[in-house]
Design an enzyme around this catalytic site. Structure first.
Site, PDB file in Angstrom:
ATOM      1  N   ALA A  71      23.150   9.130  12.847  1.00 14.12           N
ATOM      2  CA  ALA A  71      21.691   9.022  12.715  1.00 14.12           C
ATOM      3  C   ALA A  71      21.056  10.385  12.469  1.00 14.12           C
ATOM      4  O   ALA A  71      20.004  10.473  11.834  1.00 14.12           O
ATOM      5  CB  ALA A  71      21.100   8.391  13.971  1.00 14.12           C
ATOM      6  N   THR A  72      21.683  11.444  12.957  1.00 16.04           N
ATOM      7  CA  THR A  72      21.149  12.786  12.686  1.00 16.04           C
ATOM      8  C   THR A  72      21.115  13.010  11.174  1.00 16.04           C
ATOM      9  O   THR A  72      20.126  13.511  10.631  1.00 16.04           O
ATOM     10  CB  THR A  72      22.025  13.858  13.386  1.00 16.04           C
ATOM     11  N   ASN A 153      14.882   7.310  23.553  1.00 18.86           N
ATOM     12  CA  ASN A 153      16.220   7.420  24.141  1.00 18.86           C
ATOM     13  C   ASN A 153      16.209   7.778  25.623  1.00 18.86           C
ATOM     14  O   ASN A 153      17.136   7.441  26.356  1.00 18.86           O
ATOM     15  CB  ASN A 153      17.082   8.423  23.359  1.00 18.86           C
ATOM     16  N   GLN A 181      18.069   3.632  19.213  1.00 19.15           N
ATOM     17  CA  GLN A 181      18.150   3.030  20.554  1.00 19.15           C
ATOM     18  C   GLN A 181      17.673   1.577  20.575  1.00 19.15           C
ATOM     19  O   GLN A 181      17.655   0.952  21.631  1.00 19.15           O
ATOM     20  CB  GLN A 181      17.339   3.852  21.563  1.00 19.15           C
ATOM     21  N   SER A 201      22.895   4.133  14.227  1.00 19.17           N
ATOM     22  CA  SER A 201      24.148   4.830  14.506  1.00 19.17           C
ATOM     23  C   SER A 201      25.077   3.909  15.289  1.00 19.17           C
ATOM     24  O   SER A 201      24.694   3.383  16.336  1.00 19.17           O
ATOM     25  CB  SER A 201      23.812   6.076  15.318  1.00 19.17           C
ATOM     26  N   ALA A 202      26.318   3.741  14.786  1.00 19.01           N
ATOM     27  CA  ALA A 202      27.217   2.721  15.347  1.00 19.01           C
ATOM     28  C   ALA A 202      27.612   2.970  16.799  1.00 19.01           C
ATOM     29  O   ALA A 202      27.812   2.021  17.565  1.00 19.01           O
ATOM     30  CB  ALA A 202      28.479   2.639  14.495  1.00 19.01           C
ATOM     31  N   HIS A 203      27.709   4.247  17.190  1.00 15.63           N
ATOM     32  CA  HIS A 203      28.257   4.508  18.532  1.00 15.63           C
ATOM     33  C   HIS A 203      27.290   4.159  19.658  1.00 15.63           C
ATOM     34  O   HIS A 203      27.632   4.241  20.826  1.00 15.63           O
ATOM     35  CB  HIS A 203      28.768   5.953  18.652  1.00 15.63           C
ATOM     36  N   THR A 239      34.039  10.621   0.494  1.00 19.79           N
ATOM     37  CA  THR A 239      34.958   9.483   0.578  1.00 19.79           C
ATOM     38  C   THR A 239      34.553   8.573   1.737  1.00 19.79           C
ATOM     39  O   THR A 239      34.254   9.052   2.828  1.00 19.79           O
ATOM     40  CB  THR A 239      36.403   9.995   0.784  1.00 19.79           C
ATOM     41  N   CYS A 326      21.444  22.003  30.415  1.00 14.62           N
ATOM     42  CA  CYS A 326      21.471  22.986  31.490  1.00 14.62           C
ATOM     43  C   CYS A 326      21.704  24.360  30.876  1.00 14.62           C
ATOM     44  O   CYS A 326      22.808  24.699  30.496  1.00 14.62           O
ATOM     45  CB  CYS A 326      22.608  22.621  32.444  1.00 14.62           C
TER      46      CYS A 326
HETATM   47  N1  7TS Z   1      17.946   9.385  17.438  1.00 14.65           N
HETATM   48  C1  7TS Z   1      17.892   8.905  18.698  1.00 14.65           C
HETATM   49  C2  7TS Z   1      16.696   8.145  19.146  1.00 14.65           C
HETATM   50  C3  7TS Z   1      18.976   9.114  19.578  1.00 14.65           C
HETATM   51  O1  7TS Z   1      18.912   8.624  20.810  1.00 14.65           O
HETATM   52  C4  7TS Z   1      20.092   9.863  19.124  1.00 14.65           C
HETATM   53  C5  7TS Z   1      21.217  10.200  20.055  1.00 14.65           C
HETATM   54  C6  7TS Z   1      20.101  10.312  17.790  1.00 14.65           C
HETATM   55  C7  7TS Z   1      19.012  10.071  16.978  1.00 14.65           C
HETATM   56  C8  7TS Z   1      21.279  11.029  17.203  1.00 14.65           C
HETATM   57  O2  7TS Z   1      22.287  10.099  16.929  1.00 14.65           O
HETATM   58  P1  7TS Z   1      23.692  10.517  16.299  1.00 14.65           P
HETATM   59  O3  7TS Z   1      24.216   9.292  15.660  1.00 14.65           O
HETATM   60  O4  7TS Z   1      23.437  11.590  15.318  1.00 14.65           O
HETATM   61  O5  7TS Z   1      24.539  10.957  17.427  1.00 14.65           O
HETATM   62  N2  7TS Z   1      20.788  10.305  21.407  1.00 14.65           N
HETATM   63  C9  7TS Z   1      21.459  10.853  22.447  1.00 14.65           C
HETATM   64  C10 7TS Z   1      20.972  10.811  23.767  1.00 14.65           C
HETATM   65  O6  7TS Z   1      19.924  10.293  24.136  1.00 14.65           O
HETATM   66  N3  7TS Z   1      21.860  11.461  24.571  1.00 14.65           N
HETATM   67  O7  7TS Z   1      22.883  11.863  23.818  1.00 14.65           O
HETATM   68  C11 7TS Z   1      22.648  11.503  22.490  1.00 14.65           C
END
Ligand code: 7TS
Length: 396
Positions: A71-72, A153, A181, A201-203, A239, A326
Site C-alpha cells: 500500500a505504501t 490504523n 485497514q 495491501s494483502a498482508h 515481473t 521508540c
Molecule cells: N496505510 C495504512 C492505513 C496502514 O495501516 C498501513 C500499514 C499502510 C498504509 C502501509 O501498508 P504496507 O502495505 O505498505 O505495509 N500500517 C501499519 C500499522 O498500523 N502498523 O504497522 C503497519
C-alpha cells in the site's frame, strides 16, 4: 501462551491461502510473460486471482486493479501520479488530506510540498475523524485531489467515505482512499461509490506481505511510478509476483466470505476485551465501538508509558502496539492521540490491541489477566500516576 494482538500491523497468512500459493514457488515458477508453457501455465491461476480481487471489491470490468508491492507503493503512486497528470504545468496546485493518515500518505504529501504543491491537513475531532462538512470549505478550483483513509490504523475509526466521495464528485475533485485497514474487515462496494483510486495491501487480510494493489476507476490514466518492461499494461512494470497475486486473491475471497464472522465473532471478542479494559480505573478508549472496525481498540492507560506496557505484555507472550516508534532518547507519543487533542502525558500511554478471525476466547481471557496484573504493577512504580476520578474530562 503466545497471543498476537497486532493484526493492524500485519496478519498471519491463512493456511488455505498459503496452500494456493505454494505450487507457484516450486512447480509452476515460470514468468507469466514468457511464451513457453512454464509461463503460460501460471495464467489460469492469475486470471482467477484477478477475478477474486474484482469480485471482493465489487469493481467494474471497466475499472483497473493494478498490482503493486504494497500500500505504501499504491499511495506513493497515486499522489505522485496526480502531481504529474493534474498539477505539474497545469492550473491546479492543491491536495487535501487529514492529519491522521498513515505516513505513506503524510510523508508523500510532505515531499510534494517541496515541489510546490499546497497541502491541507484536515484536523480531526475528538473521535479522530474529520468533520465532513468542513471539507467543502477547503476545496477550491485549485484542488486536484482529496485523499482520506477509509479506516484509521491506530483507532479503527471509520471515515464517512460515502459522504466524502459525494462531495468530491459534486466539486469535480479526484478522490483517493487508503483502504488498507478497511478491506477484508468491512464490506467494500466500489460499484456503489464514486472513488477514483483505492489502495489496499494483502498482508492486512491474511494474505502474504509484499503485495498490494491500486484500484483505478474507469481505468483513467495515471503516470506510472515504475517504468520498465510494460507489465500490467504498462501501468506498473516489474515481473509479476505470481504466488503473491494468487495469495492476495485467495485471501480477499476468504476475507469477504468471513465478513459476517468478522462482524460477529471478532467484534464479540473485541467488545469483551474492551469491557474488561474499561473496568480498570483511569482508562480511555478512542471512539465508540460501532464507529470502528470490528477488531481494533486504542486505549490510554493513565500513568503507564505505552512502551512500558508493550514490554511487559511481550514478556508474557502478548504482542500489541503503541502506534509510536521508540526513539533512542525520547519516547514518542501516539500521533493520532495528539491529533485528537490529547495532552502529551495521555498521548504517551496509548496501547493498540488489534484482533483477527484467528483470535480465540482463551487468548482474550489470558490477555485480560495479564493486562490487569501489568496495570497494577506498572502503576505502583509509576511516577506520574495518582488516582483522579475526573481524569477523562480534565485531560481531553
Ligand atoms: N496505510 C495504512 C492505513 C496502514 O495501516 C498501513 C500499514 C499502510 C498504509 C502501509 O501498508 P504496507 O502495505 O505498505 O505495509 N500500517 C501499519 C500499522 O498500523 N502498523 O504497522 C503497519
Amino acid at each position: 501462551m503466545r497471543v498476537y494482538l497486532d493484526n493492524n500491523a500485519t496478519t498471519i497468512v491463512d493456511p488455505k491461502v498459503f496452500a494456493q500459493m505454494e505450487p507457484y514457488f516450486v512447480q509452476m515458477y515460470g514468468n507469466p510473460n514468457s511464451l513457453h508453457d512454464f509461463g503460460s501455465e501460471t495464467h489460469p491461476a492469475l486470471r482467477k486471482a484477478m477475478d477474486q480481487l474484482y469480485c471482493g471489491l465489487n469493481a467494474d470490468d471497466k475499472d483497473d486493479i493494478v498490482i503493486t508491492s504494497c500500500a505504501t507503493e499504491s499511495n506513493n503512486w497515486v499522489l505522485k501520479g496526480v502531481y504529474y497528470d493534474h498539477i505539474l504545468g497545469k492550473d491546479k496546485d492543491h491536495i487535501i488530506t487529514s492529519e491522521v493518515e498513515h505516513p505513506a500518505i503524510i510523508s508523500t504529501c510532505k515531499f510534494l510540498e517541496t515541489l510546490g504543491v499546497k497541502v491541507t491537513y484536515l484536523p480531526v475531532n475528538e473521535k479522530g475523524i474529520i468533520e465532513t462538512h468542513t471539507l467543502k470549505n477547503f476545496i477550491t478550483e485549485k484542488t486536484a485531489l482529496v485523499t482520506i483513509m477509509w479506516a484509521n490504523n491506530e483507532t479503527g475509526m471509520l471515515f464517512p467515505i460515502e459522504e466524502i466521495s459525494k462531495i468530491c464528485k459534486e466539486t469535480g475533485v479526484l478522490f483517493h482512499s487508503d483502504a488498507v485497514q478497511a478491506v477484508g474487515k468491512i464490506p467494500i462496494d466500489l460499484k456503489k461509490l464514486d472513488i477514483d483510486f483505492l489502495s489496499f495491501s494483502a498482508h492486512k487480510f491474511h494474505g502474504p506481505k509484499g503485495i498490494g494493489g491500486l484500484y483505478i476507476k474507469d481505468s483513467q490514466p495515471l503516470t506510472p511510478l515504475f517504468h520498465g518492461g510494460e507489465h500490467m499494461g504498462g501501468r506498473r512494470s516489474g515481473t509479476l509476483d505470481v504466488p503473491g497475486i494468487i495469495g492476495m486473491g485467495e485471501a480477499l475471497e476468504l476475507a469477504v466470505h468471513n465478513l459476517d464472522f468478522e462482524n460477529n465473532n471478532v467484534r464479540k471478542l473485541r467488545d469483551k476485551l474492551e469491557d474488561e479494559v474499561l473496568k480498570l480505573d483511569d482508562v480511555f478508549v478512542v471512539g465508540s465501538r460501532d464507529e470502528r472496525t470490528p477488531n481494533t481498540i486504542l486505549v490510554s492507560v493513565k500513568g503507564i508509558e505505552g512502551e512500558a506496557m508493550l514490554w511487559d505484555l511481550n514478556k508474557n507472550g502478548i504482542a500489541a502496539s503503541t502506534g509510536s516508534a521508540c526513539a533512542s532518547e525520547d519516547l514518542e507519543s501516539n500521533p493520532v492521540m495528539e491529533a485528537i487533542g490529547a495532552e502529551a502525558d495521555l498521548a504517551h500511554t496509548a496501547l493498540r490491541l488489534s484482533l483477527s478471525r484467528f483470535t480465540t476466547q482463551e487468548e482474550i481471557d489470558y490477555t485480560v489477566v495479564i493486562l490487569n496484573d501489568a496495570v497494577k504493577r506498572l502503576r505502583a512504580i509509576s511516577s506520574t500516576y495518582s488516582y483522579a476520578p475526573d481524569w477523562h474530562d480534565s485531560k481531553l
